[in-house]
Each structure stands twice: as C-alpha cells, then as structure tokens.
Design an enzyme around this catalytic site. Structure first.
Site, PDB file in Angstrom:
ATOM      1  CD  GLU A   6      57.860  59.408  -8.869  1.00  0.00           C
ATOM      2  OE1 GLU A   6      56.886  59.732  -9.733  1.00  0.00           O
ATOM      3  OE2 GLU A   6      57.528  60.417  -7.768  1.00  0.00           O
ATOM      4  CB  CYS A  47      55.268  61.448  -4.205  1.00  0.00           C
ATOM      5  SG  CYS A  47      54.488  59.780  -4.038  1.00  0.00           S
TER       6      CYS A  47
END
Length: 220
Positions: free
Chosen positions: A102, A2
C-alpha cells in the site's frame, strides 16, 4: 484498495495451506493488475489452482478493458454492483498471497509499504472470479480481490485492505451452498491477522520490476 501483491511459495506450502495438489510456481514479488496469477477455487467437489487474469471482466462486458478498473470489489457494496453480485453468490475463490503493498502520500511523493504476516504464513485473500467470452470465441477467466476497512496495522498507511480469510474459513468461502449473508458479514470485519509493515523501495512502482529486492526494508 489492493493494487500490488506478492506470492513466493513452495509447492508444499501451497498444498498444505489450501488442500490442493502441489504446484510449482515462479516466485512473484510485484503481481499487478491484468497479469495472470493463481487462485484456488472449487471444481467438481474438489479444489483446483487456476491461473486467472487479475481484474474481473463481467460476462456481459463489451470489452475486456473493463477488467483494469475492477481489480478490487468493495465489500460494503459487492451485493449491489452488477459487476460483482452474481460472482459473489456463485463464483468465489481464494487468492494465495505472501504479502501486499500500500502507498502513503508523503512530502517526497507516494511511499510504498509492504505488509506480510508476522508468522510468515501464506494469506488467502477473498476473491471472486468470472468467465467472459471474447467476440472471437476465446474464453477469458478473471478475478477480483475483495477489500474492507483497514485494521489497526494498515490504517495508518491506507484506509482499505484486502479481506484476509483464516484457514478455518476456506471451506466455507468456497462452498457454493454457503449462506451469502453470512459470507458478506465476514467481509465487513477488518481482518485480525497479525501483520508487520515496513517501507520498501519505490522500484515496486514499475510493473516491469520484480525480484526479492522489492520486499527488502528501506530507511526513510
């Protein structure tokens, strides 16, 4: 991993989700490593919101620069790594988030996608925090986000995702007396949170860019 996330929340939403005093926060749509961001942690038997630097700096580090490489902690190895194992046992926190990004490799380059709860609620990433004292005596507090294997929503885009804790596990995660083995097991299960996903502008790639436009859907 992340590497970017968002937090756009009203004081009432923050207070209701985490059981803390209402706090006015500037909406953020591109929170990036080494930047300060709010975390929720236990403090003297209560909960507090504190601004910490993203990228954990171990107490034994010689230089704060190591934090830029420790923005995430893999759940599978967190109890083995010297940088994280003590914090996992003693200094856990919740990281409020509205969504996260992402990237997927495509023919035209890496394409960012935005993930956010279907119901629009706040998320709580499982995190760890640490204190580091600089040579000049200044105390710096920092945090990292725990990651796990991607669930069925995230997996087509990326193989990792943040550990997302449901509200009924907040107290357990912050409890300094909680069983470490039980907590570790929680982190190894792909989160069941209902997420929606869509492509967004590559403008999010630049840290200097912020604003609600970053989370608007684009057509590929």
């Amino acid at each position: 991993m992340c590497g970017r996330y968002t937090l756009a929340v009203s004081p009432a939403q923050l207070a209701a989700r985490f059981g803390v005093a209402p706090l006015e926060l500037q909406p953020r749509y591109n929170i990036a490593p080494t930047q300060p961001a709010p975390v929720v942690r236990a403090s003297n038997g209560a909960r507090e919101v504190a601004l910490l630097r993203w990228g954990l700096i171990p107490s034994w580090a010689n230089d704060a620069a190591i934090g830029a490489r420790l923005i995430n902690a893999r759940s599978e190895t967190v109890l083995e790594k010297p940088a994280f194992r003590t914090a996992f046992r003693r200094r856990r926190c919740l990281i409020p988030a509205s969504g996260f990004y992402e990237w997927q490799q495509q023919t035209a380059g890496k394409q960012p996608f935005y993930f956010t709860p279907v119901d629009g609620d706040l998320m709580a990433f499982a995190g760890l925090w640490e204190q580091w004292r600089a040579p000049d005596g200044v105390l710096l507090e920092s945090y990292t986000i725990l990651t796990t294997a991607a669930n069925e929503v995230v997996a087509p885009i990326h193989d990792r995702m943040p550990v997302i804790l449901p509200p009924d596990l907040d107290a357990l995660w912050l409890d300094p007396a909680a069983d470490v083995a039980r907590l570790h097991a929680l982190c190894l299960t792909p989160p069941l949170v209902a997420l929606r996903v869509y492509p967004v502008s590559k403008a999010v790639n630049q840290v200097r860019n912020d604003g609600e436009g970053l989370i608007q859907p684009v057509t590929l």
